[in-house]
Write an enzyme that holds these catalytic residues in place. Structure first.
Site, PDB file in Angstrom:
ATOM      1  N   LEU A  16       0.848  -1.194   0.000  1.00 28.43           N
ATOM      2  CA  LEU A  16       0.000   0.000   0.000  1.00 28.43           C
ATOM      3  C   LEU A  16       0.885   1.246   0.000  1.00 28.43           C
ATOM      4  O   LEU A  16       1.042   1.928   1.007  1.00 28.43           O
ATOM      5  CB  LEU A  16      -0.944  -0.007   1.213  1.00 28.43           C
ATOM      6  CG  LEU A  16      -2.417  -0.087   0.850  1.00 28.43           C
ATOM      7  CD1 LEU A  16      -2.706  -1.329   0.049  1.00 28.43           C
ATOM      8  CD2 LEU A  16      -3.292  -0.012   2.050  1.00 28.43           C
ATOM      9  N   HIS A  17       1.473   1.536  -1.135  1.00 27.34           N
ATOM     10  CA  HIS A  17       2.255   2.758  -1.298  1.00 27.34           C
ATOM     11  C   HIS A  17       1.281   3.903  -1.569  1.00 27.34           C
ATOM     12  O   HIS A  17       0.069   3.733  -1.429  1.00 27.34           O
ATOM     13  CB  HIS A  17       3.312   2.593  -2.398  1.00 27.34           C
ATOM     14  CG  HIS A  17       2.748   2.145  -3.709  1.00 27.34           C
ATOM     15  ND1 HIS A  17       2.169   3.014  -4.595  1.00 27.34           N
ATOM     16  CD2 HIS A  17       2.647   0.906  -4.261  1.00 27.34           C
ATOM     17  CE1 HIS A  17       1.749   2.337  -5.658  1.00 27.34           C
ATOM     18  NE2 HIS A  17       2.031   1.047  -5.469  1.00 27.34           N
ATOM     19  N   ALA A  18       1.766   5.050  -1.962  1.00 24.54           N
ATOM     20  CA  ALA A  18       0.961   6.271  -2.038  1.00 24.54           C
ATOM     21  C   ALA A  18      -0.332   6.146  -2.840  1.00 24.54           C
ATOM     22  O   ALA A  18      -1.400   6.538  -2.356  1.00 24.54           O
ATOM     23  CB  ALA A  18       1.808   7.419  -2.591  1.00 24.54           C
ATOM     24  N   ALA A  21      -2.882   3.616  -1.305  1.00 19.05           N
ATOM     25  CA  ALA A  21      -3.229   4.125   0.026  1.00 19.05           C
ATOM     26  C   ALA A  21      -4.179   5.307  -0.102  1.00 19.05           C
ATOM     27  O   ALA A  21      -5.127   5.448   0.680  1.00 19.05           O
ATOM     28  CB  ALA A  21      -1.975   4.527   0.792  1.00 19.05           C
ATOM     29  N   ASP A  89      -0.994  -2.421  -8.714  1.00 24.52           N
ATOM     30  CA  ASP A  89       0.255  -2.268  -9.464  1.00 24.52           C
ATOM     31  C   ASP A  89       0.247  -3.046 -10.770  1.00 24.52           C
ATOM     32  O   ASP A  89       1.132  -2.887 -11.590  1.00 24.52           O
ATOM     33  CB  ASP A  89       1.434  -2.695  -8.591  1.00 24.52           C
ATOM     34  CG  ASP A  89       1.539  -1.802  -7.367  1.00 24.52           C
ATOM     35  OD1 ASP A  89       1.529  -0.574  -7.526  1.00 24.52           O
ATOM     36  OD2 ASP A  89       1.604  -2.347  -6.242  1.00 24.52           O
TER      37      ASP A  89
END
Length: 91
Positions: A16-18, A21, A89
């Site tokens: 959960l990167h930017a 998130a 992703d």
């Protein structure tokens, strides 16, 4: 309405990167009810806080517990679970 919880496994291959998130926090905020997210047995954070979510350091395969309280808790948890299990992703 009782508080509901659901345990979910993170699906995004980069965690959960930017971007994921932000999508998750925005959906939690739009739900209009209190929602928290916790990694494993850790301290829950406000699911509408992008900084709180990123601070959890969630990676693919990690388990989180979502908790929601309110009339729309079940539908909210369903929507948020879908966001967490999707590999954002791969798009």
């Amino acid at each position: 309405m009782p508080q509901l919880t659901r345990t979910i496994r993170i699906g995004s291959s980069h965690g959960l990167h930017a971007r994921p998130a932000k999508l998750f926090a925005q959906a939690a905020k739009e739900a209009g009810i209190p929602v928290t997210i916790a990694k494993d047995a850790g301290t829950p954070v406000n699911a509408a806080s992008i900084l709180g979510i990123i601070a959890l350091g969630l990676e693919q395969g990690d388990y989180v517990t979502l908790t929601a309280d309110g009339d729309a808790a079940e539908a909210t948890l369903e929507r948020l679970a879908e966001l967490l299990t999707t590999d954002h992703d791969a798009e």
